[in-house]
Design a protein around this motif. Sequence first.
Motif, PDB file in Angstrom:
ATOM      1  N   GLU A  68      38.774  10.655  -0.150  1.00  0.00           N
ATOM      2  CA  GLU A  68      40.227  10.573  -0.345  1.00  0.00           C
ATOM      3  C   GLU A  68      40.973  10.180   0.931  1.00  0.00           C
ATOM      4  OE1 GLU A  68      42.877  13.276  -3.329  1.00  0.00           O
ATOM      5  OE2 GLU A  68      42.200  14.211  -1.474  1.00  0.00           O
ATOM      6  N   ILE A  69      40.374  10.449   2.087  1.00  0.00           N
ATOM      7  CA  ILE A  69      41.035  10.031   3.334  1.00  0.00           C
ATOM      8  C   ILE A  69      40.375   8.781   3.915  1.00  0.00           C
ATOM      9  CG2 ILE A  69      41.920  12.333   3.910  1.00  0.00           C
ATOM     10  CD1 ILE A  69      39.609  12.420   6.069  1.00  0.00           C
ATOM     11  N   GLY A  70      39.383   8.237   3.171  1.00  0.00           N
ATOM     12  CA  GLY A  70      38.820   6.950   3.569  1.00  0.00           C
ATOM     13  C   GLY A  70      37.710   7.003   4.591  1.00  0.00           C
ATOM     14  N   THR A  71      37.054   8.160   4.754  1.00  0.00           N
ATOM     15  CA  THR A  71      35.968   8.272   5.739  1.00  0.00           C
ATOM     16  C   THR A  71      34.776   7.418   5.294  1.00  0.00           C
ATOM     17  OG1 THR A  71      36.691  10.515   6.152  1.00  0.00           O
ATOM     18  CG2 THR A  71      34.508   9.927   6.993  1.00  0.00           C
ATOM     19  N   PRO A  72      34.390   6.415   6.096  1.00  0.00           N
ATOM     20  CA  PRO A  72      33.346   5.496   5.610  1.00  0.00           C
ATOM     21  C   PRO A  72      31.944   6.108   5.532  1.00  0.00           C
ATOM     22  CG  PRO A  72      34.100   4.825   7.802  1.00  0.00           C
ATOM     23  CD  PRO A  72      34.988   5.941   7.366  1.00  0.00           C
ATOM     24  N   TYR A  73      31.671   7.130   6.367  1.00  0.00           N
ATOM     25  CA  TYR A  73      30.311   7.687   6.364  1.00  0.00           C
ATOM     26  C   TYR A  73      30.319   9.214   6.356  1.00  0.00           C
ATOM     27  CZ  TYR A  73      29.209   2.944   7.569  1.00  0.00           C
ATOM     28  OH  TYR A  73      29.112   1.589   7.521  1.00  0.00           O
TER      29      TYR A  73
END
Length: 454
Positions: free
Chosen positions: A396-401
Motif C-alpha cells: 500500500e505504500i509502494g515498497t518494491p521489495y
Amino acid sequence: MPDVATMEKIVALCKRRGFIFASSEIYGGLGSTYDYGHYGVLLKTNVKNEWWRAMLQERDDIVALDSAILQHPKTWEASGHLAGFTDPMVDCRTCGQRFRADHLGDLQCPQRPSKHPGEATQCDLTEARDFNLMFETTMGPVKDSGATVYLRPETAQGIFVNFKNVLQFSRKKPPFGIAQIGKSFRNEITPGNFVFRTREFEQMEMEFFVPPDEAPRWYEFWRGARRDWYVELGLREDHLRLREHDPDELSHYSSATADVEYLFPIGWSELEGIANRGDFDLTQHAEHSGEKLEYFDPQTKERYVPHVIEPAAGADRATLAFLVDAYDEDELGGEGRTVLKLHPRLAPVKVAVLPHLRKDGLPEAAQEVYAALRRRMQSEYDEGGSIGKRYRRQDEIGTPYCVTIDHQSLEDQTVTLRDRDTLEQERVAIDGLPDELAARLARPWRSPKVAAQA
Ligand code: ATP
C-alpha cells in the motif's frame, strides 16, 4: 479499461497511511493547505532528488541556488507580478462564494452541484474583476510604517535577481542554467483537487540562459527532456502529452510555451510549463535595478543579454501524478489488495524486513539484516501481524521489495525476497542482499500497469 485511481481513493490512501493530510485539522483545517507525513515526505523528497539528479548530477552546465522567499518589493514591480499577476474573479451574490471566472466550467455551484456556477437559476454572478494572487505581509516590527513585502509567487525571480552573482562565482558562460527548489505562495481563488492546486506549494524551476540565436534549439531540447524525465520515472506514456500553447495563451514576453500535461482523474492538466521567455526578465531587472545583467564574451568581444528557457515544475503536482499513476487494486489469495506501483527510485521505503515468526531467534536474525540494509537504503522492520498483512501494508505504500527471514535462514543464511510487482519470491543469500537490492533499484523500470492495459 477505466483507471481504478480516482481522486477520492488517492486522498483516502494518503490520509490512511499518513502521506498527506489536511493542515490544522484539529482546528477544522485551513482552506486547502496540506501537511506531509512520513511517507509523503520520503516520496516528495525522492521526487525532488530525482529532479536535482537530472539538473545537477547528470549535467555540468547547471548550478544550484536557494534564494529567499522574501525579496525586495521592487522584484515584483520589475517582473510584472505587482501589476499583472492576477486571475479574473467573480462573486455570486446569492451564495457569497468566489470563483475563478476562467474556470467556471470546471467548478460546481455550491447550491446545485450538478451545475456550474452561473448556470442555476438562482446564481447571480458579478462582472469579472482582476484579483492579485500575491500574499502580502509587512516587514519590520511596526505594521503601519513597515515595508510591504510579498511571499514569492514563483521561485524564478530569485534566480533572475541573482544572475550576476552566479555568473561571477560559478565561472559558467551561456548556455548555462540556475536551478532552484522551494516554496511558492499564491492566493488562488479556487484551490482544490487535493494538492493539485494549493495556496502554498513547492516549485522546481530552472532558468537556462542562452545566446539569443540558440534559444529556439534549447526550447526544443528542454521540452523533450522534461517530458522524458516523467517517462523515465515511470509515468505511463499514454497518460502524458506535450501541449503547445496557442498564440492567444502566450504571455506577452514568451515566444513559445508548452505544457507537459498528465491525464489526472480530473482530466488532462498541467504538470509543468516550458517557456521561451526571451530577454524579458533580465532586461526588466536591469532597468529597475540599474545593474547591467548581461554577458560579455571575452573571445568574440560581444556583449549581449542572454535569452531564457524555463522549465517550471511543481513538486506537489508531480508527487500527485506519481501517486495517481502508481495506484492499483488487484486480488491476491482471494483478498483485495491496494498497491502503489511506484518507480522503485521514488518509493518511500525500498525494502521491508519481516521475520516470519516472533520467536525462535527470527526477530534477532531479521534485525541484523535490517541493520545492514538501512545503511544503504530506506528500510523498514515489521514484525506485527500475519505475513500476508505485513506484505499488504508494504504494498500500500509502494515498497518494491520485502525480505522474509524464516527457519531456513538460520540454517543456510538465505532469505526470501518478494517483488511487489511480479509477486515472485526467490531465495537470496544474506551476504549479497544489500548489493543485490541496490542493483535492482538502479535498473530501468516500466509501470506494470502498461502491460496490464495492453
Ligand atoms: P496553472 O495554470 O495550473 O495555475 P501556472 O501555469 O500558473 O499553473 P506556473 O506559473 O507555470 O503555473 O508554475 C509552474 C508549475 O508550478 C506548474 O506547472 C505547477 O506544477 C506548479 N504550480 C503552480 N501553481 C500551483 C498551485 N497553486 N498549487 C500547486 N502547484 C502549482
